[in-house]
Design a protein around this motif. Structure first.
Motif, PDB file in Angstrom:
ATOM      1  N   CYS A   1     -19.765  13.740 -35.829  1.00 34.83           N
ATOM      2  CA  CYS A   1     -20.758  13.034 -36.358  1.00 34.83           C
ATOM      3  C   CYS A   1     -20.303  11.924 -37.480  1.00 34.83           C
ATOM      4  N   GLY A   2     -20.482  10.836 -36.969  1.00 35.11           N
ATOM      5  CA  GLY A   2     -20.053   9.462 -37.937  1.00 35.11           C
ATOM      6  C   GLY A   2     -18.766   9.013 -37.558  1.00 35.11           C
ATOM      7  N   LEU A   3     -18.065   9.594 -36.413  1.00 39.05           N
ATOM      8  CA  LEU A   3     -16.927   9.017 -35.983  1.00 39.05           C
ATOM      9  C   LEU A   3     -17.295   7.650 -35.086  1.00 39.05           C
ATOM     10  N   PRO A   4     -16.460   6.477 -35.547  1.00 36.29           N
ATOM     11  CA  PRO A   4     -16.984   5.305 -34.938  1.00 36.29           C
ATOM     12  C   PRO A   4     -17.177   5.268 -33.645  1.00 36.29           C
ATOM     13  N   ALA A   5     -18.197   4.507 -33.167  1.00 40.61           N
ATOM     14  CA  ALA A   5     -18.724   4.566 -31.582  1.00 40.61           C
ATOM     15  C   ALA A   5     -17.432   4.261 -30.638  1.00 40.61           C
ATOM     16  N   ASN A   6     -17.723   5.056 -29.365  1.00 38.08           N
ATOM     17  CA  ASN A   6     -16.722   4.797 -28.156  1.00 38.08           C
ATOM     18  C   ASN A   6     -15.176   5.709 -28.801  1.00 38.08           C
ATOM     19  N   SER A   7     -15.205   6.298 -29.808  1.00 41.35           N
ATOM     20  CA  SER A   7     -14.050   7.073 -30.018  1.00 41.35           C
ATOM     21  C   SER A   7     -14.099   8.418 -29.504  1.00 41.35           C
ATOM     22  N   SER A   8     -12.730   9.002 -29.481  1.00 42.55           N
ATOM     23  CA  SER A   8     -12.648  10.200 -29.058  1.00 42.55           C
ATOM     24  C   SER A   8     -11.137  10.550 -29.404  1.00 42.55           C
ATOM     25  N   TYR A   9     -11.182  12.050 -29.399  1.00 43.55           N
ATOM     26  CA  TYR A   9      -9.949  12.556 -29.699  1.00 43.55           C
ATOM     27  C   TYR A   9      -9.759  14.233 -29.278  1.00 43.55           C
ATOM     28  N   THR A  10      -8.541  14.561 -29.449  1.00 41.87           N
ATOM     29  CA  THR A  10      -8.433  16.137 -29.262  1.00 41.87           C
ATOM     30  C   THR A  10      -7.946  16.645 -30.402  1.00 41.87           C
ATOM     31  N   GLU A  11      -8.969  17.793 -30.955  1.00 41.40           N
ATOM     32  CA  GLU A  11      -8.456  18.188 -32.386  1.00 41.40           C
ATOM     33  C   GLU A  11      -7.327  19.218 -32.175  1.00 41.40           C
ATOM     34  N   PRO A  12      -5.987  18.882 -32.959  1.00 40.37           N
ATOM     35  CA  PRO A  12      -4.796  19.574 -32.755  1.00 40.37           C
ATOM     36  C   PRO A  12      -4.908  20.996 -32.979  1.00 40.37           C
ATOM     37  N   THR A  13      -5.774  21.715 -33.930  1.00 40.20           N
ATOM     38  CA  THR A  13      -5.771  22.931 -34.082  1.00 40.20           C
ATOM     39  C   THR A  13      -6.578  23.691 -33.177  1.00 40.20           C
TER      40      THR A  13
ATOM     41  N   SER B   1     -17.304   8.240 -44.595  1.00 43.37           N
ATOM     42  CA  SER B   1     -16.034   9.042 -44.745  1.00 43.37           C
ATOM     43  C   SER B   1     -15.934   9.919 -45.824  1.00 43.37           C
ATOM     44  N   ILE B   2     -15.412  11.095 -45.864  1.00 43.24           N
ATOM     45  CA  ILE B   2     -15.401  11.959 -47.002  1.00 43.24           C
ATOM     46  C   ILE B   2     -14.578  11.455 -47.980  1.00 43.24           C
ATOM     47  N   SER B   3     -14.312  11.985 -48.986  1.00 42.67           N
ATOM     48  CA  SER B   3     -13.345  11.513 -50.189  1.00 42.67           C
ATOM     49  C   SER B   3     -11.861  11.944 -49.760  1.00 42.67           C
ATOM     50  N   PRO B   4     -11.131  11.047 -49.892  1.00 42.45           N
ATOM     51  CA  PRO B   4      -9.380  11.363 -49.418  1.00 42.45           C
ATOM     52  C   PRO B   4      -9.048  12.610 -50.148  1.00 42.45           C
ATOM     53  N   VAL B   5      -9.581  13.047 -51.247  1.00 41.16           N
ATOM     54  CA  VAL B   5      -8.980  14.237 -51.989  1.00 41.16           C
ATOM     55  C   VAL B   5      -9.228  15.326 -50.973  1.00 41.16           C
ATOM     56  N   TYR B   6     -10.273  15.455 -50.062  1.00 42.84           N
ATOM     57  CA  TYR B   6     -10.353  16.477 -49.220  1.00 42.84           C
ATOM     58  C   TYR B   6      -9.811  16.560 -47.973  1.00 42.84           C
ATOM     59  N   LYS B   7      -9.086  15.510 -47.703  1.00 40.93           N
ATOM     60  CA  LYS B   7      -8.628  15.249 -46.148  1.00 40.93           C
ATOM     61  C   LYS B   7      -7.138  15.819 -45.982  1.00 40.93           C
ATOM     62  N   THR B   8      -7.116  17.154 -46.294  1.00 42.07           N
ATOM     63  CA  THR B   8      -5.723  17.812 -46.200  1.00 42.07           C
ATOM     64  C   THR B   8      -5.453  18.173 -44.733  1.00 42.07           C
ATOM     65  N   ASN B   9      -4.276  18.646 -44.811  1.00 45.28           N
ATOM     66  CA  ASN B   9      -3.439  18.969 -43.252  1.00 45.28           C
ATOM     67  C   ASN B   9      -4.301  20.192 -42.610  1.00 45.28           C
ATOM     68  N   SER B  10      -4.818  20.801 -43.735  1.00 42.62           N
ATOM     69  CA  SER B  10      -5.334  22.231 -43.155  1.00 42.62           C
ATOM     70  C   SER B  10      -7.095  21.924 -42.677  1.00 42.62           C
ATOM     71  N   LEU B  11      -7.352  20.760 -42.921  1.00 38.02           N
ATOM     72  CA  LEU B  11      -8.968  20.439 -42.508  1.00 38.02           C
ATOM     73  C   LEU B  11      -9.057  20.068 -41.379  1.00 38.02           C
ATOM     74  N   GLU B  12      -9.620  20.536 -40.342  1.00 34.73           N
ATOM     75  CA  GLU B  12      -9.646  20.095 -38.992  1.00 34.73           C
ATOM     76  C   GLU B  12     -10.566  18.744 -38.981  1.00 34.73           C
TER      77      GLU B  12
ATOM     78  N   ALA C   1     -17.946  17.412 -49.214  1.00 38.21           N
ATOM     79  CA  ALA C   1     -16.703  16.528 -49.755  1.00 38.21           C
ATOM     80  C   ALA C   1     -17.049  15.318 -50.440  1.00 38.21           C
ATOM     81  N   ASN C   2     -18.072  15.177 -51.151  1.00 34.68           N
ATOM     82  CA  ASN C   2     -18.199  13.917 -52.053  1.00 34.68           C
ATOM     83  C   ASN C   2     -18.377  12.860 -51.317  1.00 34.68           C
ATOM     84  N   TYR C   3     -18.800  12.840 -50.080  1.00 31.99           N
ATOM     85  CA  TYR C   3     -18.691  11.463 -49.120  1.00 31.99           C
ATOM     86  C   TYR C   3     -19.204  10.292 -49.756  1.00 31.99           C
ATOM     87  N   ASP C   4     -20.442  10.511 -50.552  1.00 28.88           N
ATOM     88  CA  ASP C   4     -21.269   9.352 -51.247  1.00 28.88           C
ATOM     89  C   ASP C   4     -20.698   9.123 -52.790  1.00 28.88           C
TER      90      ASP C   4
END
Length: 877
Positions: free
Chosen positions: A93-105, A124-135, A171-174
């Protein structure tokens, strides 16, 4: 059989099989296929013991071993099939239109949610929460700052059982550091509430649900506790013979991996259904155990298929003689639960070992005895919901068992009764097609009629406890519609009110409108429709069963055959030219509009008219000394209100009413201020224009006083009382204020429209605003109840001679009055529009009277003039 010459586990298993076969409840009895599988397992266990003891088995045992190999093979195939994500719906939800991906985990394939909703904004969520462990599916959110209810519409296979999951990571997106709270609805029913306590906590809401239709509406509802948002929305098909309930759907209460050794959460690919399994909190008196690294857990035979990684571990009691207990406290005594306990023996027991236990609920036997099978999952559950305000489970070994009980995993679900029926699907299809055809930009999302708190703007519906809601009213007036009248309207078979006025619709008026049997009001005014009206519509209009409005469609001919009229055009033109003057004269002297027919001329009218002429020439500003002389030093008090007192006075021998503003009445001063002056500029900007306004139905402002603290307005004196007394013969006790005024204490132009609507209703019905009986009923409520019967004669003042009015004119007047008193001020018309509509009523009435050769008095011309000149919109008081 020699004593002890058998395997204890095998024997217990055989006993267990026999007991389940003779269960009192047929639903609890296994299939014969399952019995064969269980007895084969008993045989395998026994053969293994014999081999261990040096007993030589016949070759006949080989097919049994082959069966297990085949079972393992089928499990592998099933796992591969499950892992192709067939039937999965995974929306980021919120991913730009027509986008797709395979979640690596997880390996799950996600797509953008943009195609499934037409509201909300991507954040987009706050950058401080975008860690490698977050899906990755939590990097974006879709936020809904606009609208109360915002819904995803997702196509599904009806009759299929789905696990529906919404995931939420703030994740303090706003950048406001204020996690919100909001409600979740599935179709027309609330099923959960989301409350986020901090920025970093991930929560999810799950529902196991069988859709009855080929789509679901997943809705987020703003409850005033912050802006709703969502991170991911996922649907997973389950087996239809699992998680079966007697009624309702299942909301996930908990799902625990009791033997967890890693404190990890497992989902897809470990779980073919992508259920999330969480580690438990520390359990007192419990200890985890696990299988050897080479053991392979078989879960294929179990329809629930808990993942092998979960079933490979378990918890058991530290003290073999102590029970393993767990409990929870429900929020209320009405909550119902379904519990699924998954067990499997993960230890190869010796011949002198056994694990047999019972399960109790609140101290009473709930099930057992149970013998966990080695590397074989068994799911224990009740086919009916557990009820009551207390849920305390205990697993305890029987006396003959040498080992304590164990438990591998548990699932607990709360029953959610989804009792609100969805809107009739023919109506849903019709209104959604209308939305698409016209590109309606209103917040039309979710179910059109349900729940009642979120009915689509412009719709009214009817509700029945045993049937689906249906659409009875559609108002798309002034909605920017273009093109032809939508053919999908023909599927709204129960519609009673249809307003498509003030748009840019073109083309002919379709015949299907005549086939809508419940239609009572059809407004097509102010469009660009063309051709002639269908004969059936005209017949309904003439019979009074349909209020038809088609004015201001330049190319629309309101007759049965425009072709015939076109042929006669050359003849009609000279005729019109010759009688035009006569027609204008007749219109000027035509009959009294039907609702004014009851107002009889009073004996004092001629006197009043003479006074008016005299007073009009005398309007001016008075001093306070003049006011004292006019009122004979305030001798006769006429009345008193919030603004002050009203006294009888005389100007040039003519009676007047003098309003004196009270010095302590602040609210009254503001009213006076709006009526009289703006400081010293009143005579330029307000009073002089008021003085210049004259009409026989408007009270004349004779003059005013603005001398220091002494403020006054002088009006002509209305000796004959008010309109209400003329209609009913009673003293006025009108309650015509808008209900929103009592809530806000603020009067607006829309409040004036409401009050006029009440007066108009009194004129039409001859009834007071409040009808006194065993229960006081407001006139608008009474009219609403009568409109449903479709009989205009039961609404109109019974003192009118039966049939002495045009039915269409009467229906139109009722419609105008009802829109004036609409609860929502935004749905009320302007006074200018009211005047236009009432003019049309008058035109219709006059046309009918011409057809009936009714001769009107000359006084009707002045009434017509009233309608022409009263279009000025009221000012806010």
């Amino acid at each position: 059989m020699p004593k002890g010459d058998f395997d204890l586990n095998s024997a217990w298993k055989a006993v267990e099989v026999s007991l389940t076969c003779v269960s009192e409840n047929p639903l609890n009895r296994p299939t014969m296929s399952q019995v064969v599988i269980d007895l084969k397992e008993c045989l395998v266990t026994e053969l293994a013991r014999r081999k261990e003891c040096g007993v030589t088995e016949s070759n006949d045992s080989s097919p049994i071993f082959t069966i297990h190999v085949t079972a393992r093979t089928s499990f592998s195939l099933l796992l591969v099939h499950g892992q192709n994500q067939s039937g999965f719906i995974s929306l980021d939800c919120g991913l730009p239109a027509n986008s797709s991906y395979t979640e690596p985990t997880t390996g799950i394939n996600y797509i953008s949610d943009a195609a499934f909703i037409d509201a909300g904004v991507s954040m987009s969520i706050s950058p401080v929460y975008k860690t490698n462990s977050l899906e990755q599916e939590y990097y974006y959110v879709r936020s809904f700052p606009q609208g109360i209810r915002n819904c995803y519409t997702i196509s599904v296979t009806n009759g299929t059982r789905y696990l529906i999951r919404g995931s939420f990571l703030y994740a303090n997106y706003d950048a406001k550091s204020k996690p919100p709270g909001f409600d979740l609805y599935i179709d027309a029913n609330k099923w959960d509430s989301v409350t986020l306590l901090d920025e970093s906590t991930f929560i999810f809401a799950e529902l196991i649900h069988v859709p009855k239709l080929d789509h679901i509406d997943f809705c987020l509802v703003n409850t005033g506790n912050g802006v709703p948002f969502i991170s991911a929305l996922e649907l997973r098909p389950l087996k239809n013979d699992t998680y079966v309930t007697e009624s309702g759907s299942l909301s996930t209460f908990l799902r625990l991996d009791f033997g967890s050794l890693t404190n990890q959460t497992y989902r897809y690919k470990d779980d073919v259904f992508d259920r999330m399994w969480f580690p438990p909190t520390a359990m007192f008196g419990w200890t985890p155990i696990s299988t050897s690294l080479t053991a392979v857990m078989d879960t294929t035979h179990n329809d629930f298929q808990p993942p092998s990684v979960v079933m490979d571990t378990a918890s058991t009691a530290i003290n073999a003689s102590s029970p393993m207990t767990f409990n929870w406290v429900p929020p209320d005594n009405t909550s119902q639960y379904y519990v699924y306990i998954h067990i499997a023996e993960i230890k190869a027991l010796k011949t002198n070992e056994s694990r047999v236990f019972n399960i109790s609920l609140n101290g009473e036997l709930w099930g057992g005895p149970y013998i966990p099978k080695y590397l074989h999952t068994t799911t224990i559950y009740s086919p009916s919901a557990l009820k009551g305000g207390k849920f305390e489970f205990a697993l305890y070994k029987i006396e003959q068992s040498t080992l304590p009980p164990l438990i591998n995993a548990i699932e607990v679900y709360t029953v959610v009764e989804l009792l609100q029926s969805q809107t009739d699907q023919q109506d849903v299809g019709a209104i959604k097609n209308i939305k698409t055809m016209y590109g309606v930009t209103r917040n039309w999302q979710g179910d059109p009629c349900a729940p009642t708190a979120y009915v689509w703007d412009g719709l009214n519906c009817t509700y029945n406890a045993f049937e689906s809601p249906t659409i009875t009213s559609l108002n798309l007036s002034s909605s920017g519609l273009a093109g032809q009248i939508a053919p999908y309207i023909s599927n709204l078979t129960m519609i009673q009110y249809l307003d498509l006025s003030n748009n840019s619709l073109t083309g002919p008026v379709p015949n299907f409108l005549s086939n809508l049997q419940s239609l009572r009001v059809l407004n097509l005014e102010r469009n660009n429709l063309s051709g002639s009206l269908p004969a059936a519509l005209l017949d309904k209009s003439k019979s009074g069963s349909l209020l038809l409005s088609v004015a201001e469609n330049p190319n629309l001919c309101p007759s049965i055959s425009c072709t015939t009229e076109q042929k006669k055009k050359n003849i009609i033109v000279p005729i019109v030219a010759s009688i035009g003057g006569f027609f204008i004269l007749l219109l000027g002297a035509a009959g009294i509009f039907w609702i004014f027919k009851r107002i009889r001329e009073q004996e004092g009218d001629k006197v009043s008219n003479l006074q008016n002429v005299q007073l009009e020439s005398k309007n001016r500003q008075f001093t306070y000394s003049d006011i004292q002389m006019i009122t004979n030093n305030f001798e006769k008090l006429l009345g008193e209100g919030g603004f002050g007192k009203v006294y009888l006075g005389y100007v040039d021998g003519n009676p007047v009413a003098v309003k004196m503003i009270s010095q302590s009445a602040v609210e009254g001063y503001q009213q006076f201020h709006s009526e009289a002056c703006n400081r010293n500029l009143c005579h330029i900007f307000l009073v002089e224009p008021l003085i210049r306004v004259h009409h026989r139905n408007l009270t004349i402002l004779v003059g005013y006083c603005n001398e220091g603290p002494n403020l006054a307005l002088i009006y002509e004196y209305m000796a004959n009382g008010d309109l209400h007394s003329h209609i009913s013969g009673l003293d006025s006790n009108r309650i015509g204020l808008c209900t929103r005024y009592f809530r806000s204490n603020k009067l607006t132009t829309k409040s004036d429209v409401y009050s006029f609507g009440v007066v108009l209703m009194e004129l039409i019905t001859g009834r007071p605003a409040i009808m006194r009986s065993t229960k006081n009923v407001h006139i608008s409520q009474w009219i609403n109840s009568m409109v449903a019967h479709g009989d205009i004669r039961s609404i109109v003042d019974p003192r009118l001679p039966n049939g002495d009015f045009d039915l269409n004119s009467a229906w139109k007047a009722v419609e105008v009055s009802m829109t004036c008193v609409s609860e929502n001020p935004f749905n009320r018309p302007t006074m200018s529009q009211v005047v236009i509509d009432l003019k049309e009523c008058l035109t219709t009435e006059l046309a009918q009277r011409r057809g009936d050769s009714v001769t009107e008095s000359n006084d009707s011309s002045s009434i017509f003039t009233i309608n022409v000149t009263s279009g000025t919109s009221p000012s806010a008081r």
